[in-house]
Design a protein around this motif. Sequence first.
Motif, short mmCIF file in Angstrom:
data_model
loop_
_atom_site.label_atom_id
_atom_site.label_comp_id
_atom_site.label_asym_id
_atom_site.label_seq_id
_atom_site.Cartn_x
_atom_site.Cartn_y
_atom_site.Cartn_z
N GLU A 26 -43.40 56.96 36.37
CA GLU A 26 -44.02 58.02 37.16
C GLU A 26 -44.55 59.14 36.25
O GLU A 26 -45.62 59.68 36.49
CB GLU A 26 -43.05 58.57 38.21
CG GLU A 26 -42.70 57.56 39.29
CD GLU A 26 -43.93 57.01 40.02
OE1 GLU A 26 -44.82 57.80 40.40
OE2 GLU A 26 -43.99 55.78 40.21
N ARG B 194 -48.46 60.27 36.02
CA ARG B 194 -48.85 61.68 36.21
C ARG B 194 -49.52 62.23 34.96
O ARG B 194 -50.51 62.95 35.04
CB ARG B 194 -47.64 62.53 36.59
CG ARG B 194 -47.28 62.46 38.05
CD ARG B 194 -46.26 63.52 38.42
NE ARG B 194 -45.01 63.36 37.70
CZ ARG B 194 -43.96 62.67 38.14
NH1 ARG B 194 -44.03 62.05 39.31
NH2 ARG B 194 -42.87 62.59 37.43
N SER C 84 -53.03 61.07 34.84
CA SER C 84 -53.87 61.31 36.01
C SER C 84 -55.02 62.25 35.66
O SER C 84 -56.05 62.26 36.32
CB SER C 84 -53.05 61.85 37.18
OG SER C 84 -52.53 63.13 36.85
N GLU D 137 -53.20 51.56 39.32
CA GLU D 137 -52.39 52.61 39.93
C GLU D 137 -53.04 53.98 39.77
O GLU D 137 -53.01 54.80 40.68
CB GLU D 137 -50.98 52.60 39.35
CG GLU D 137 -50.18 51.41 39.83
CD GLU D 137 -48.71 51.52 39.49
OE1 GLU D 137 -48.10 52.55 39.82
OE2 GLU D 137 -48.18 50.55 38.90
N MET E 74 -54.16 56.57 42.73
CA MET E 74 -53.37 57.80 42.82
C MET E 74 -54.20 58.93 43.40
O MET E 74 -55.36 59.08 43.07
CB MET E 74 -52.92 58.23 41.41
CG MET E 74 -51.49 57.98 41.11
SD MET E 74 -51.12 58.49 39.43
CE MET E 74 -50.39 60.06 39.74
#
Length: 125
Positions: A35, A39, A42, A67, A71
């Motif tokens: 995770e 992040r 991202s 993913e 997101m």
Amino acid sequence: HEAYTAIRERIFFFEDIALLHNHSIIKLLREIDKEDFLRAFSVPCPAVQEKMECNMSKEAAAAVKEELDYMGPVPIQKVRESRQKIIEQLRQLVERGEIVLQYTDAELFLMQKKTIFPRFSTDWG
């Protein structure tokens, strides 16, 4: 040179990850929470992302890209927190001697020359 080295070993930037040897990247990837990884990327950081993806299997890299594509927006504070966690994991690996940081050409030049401003030159050791 010694003073610079001591300071540089304590300061890590997210972008420094792109300077790691592939073997070190693999070790770091094993430590990173999925995770936090998602992040952190991202918000694009191309050099680091490319280095990471080059050290993943094709399937894993494709899964990460997929993913990231799906997101939703991530608050910038969450991105910073995840990047800081990754930097902390990098710091721990360096402190344990499992990863050795490389110096950039510019850093090596400055250590050799001590400074690019001769009149402000000091003897660092």
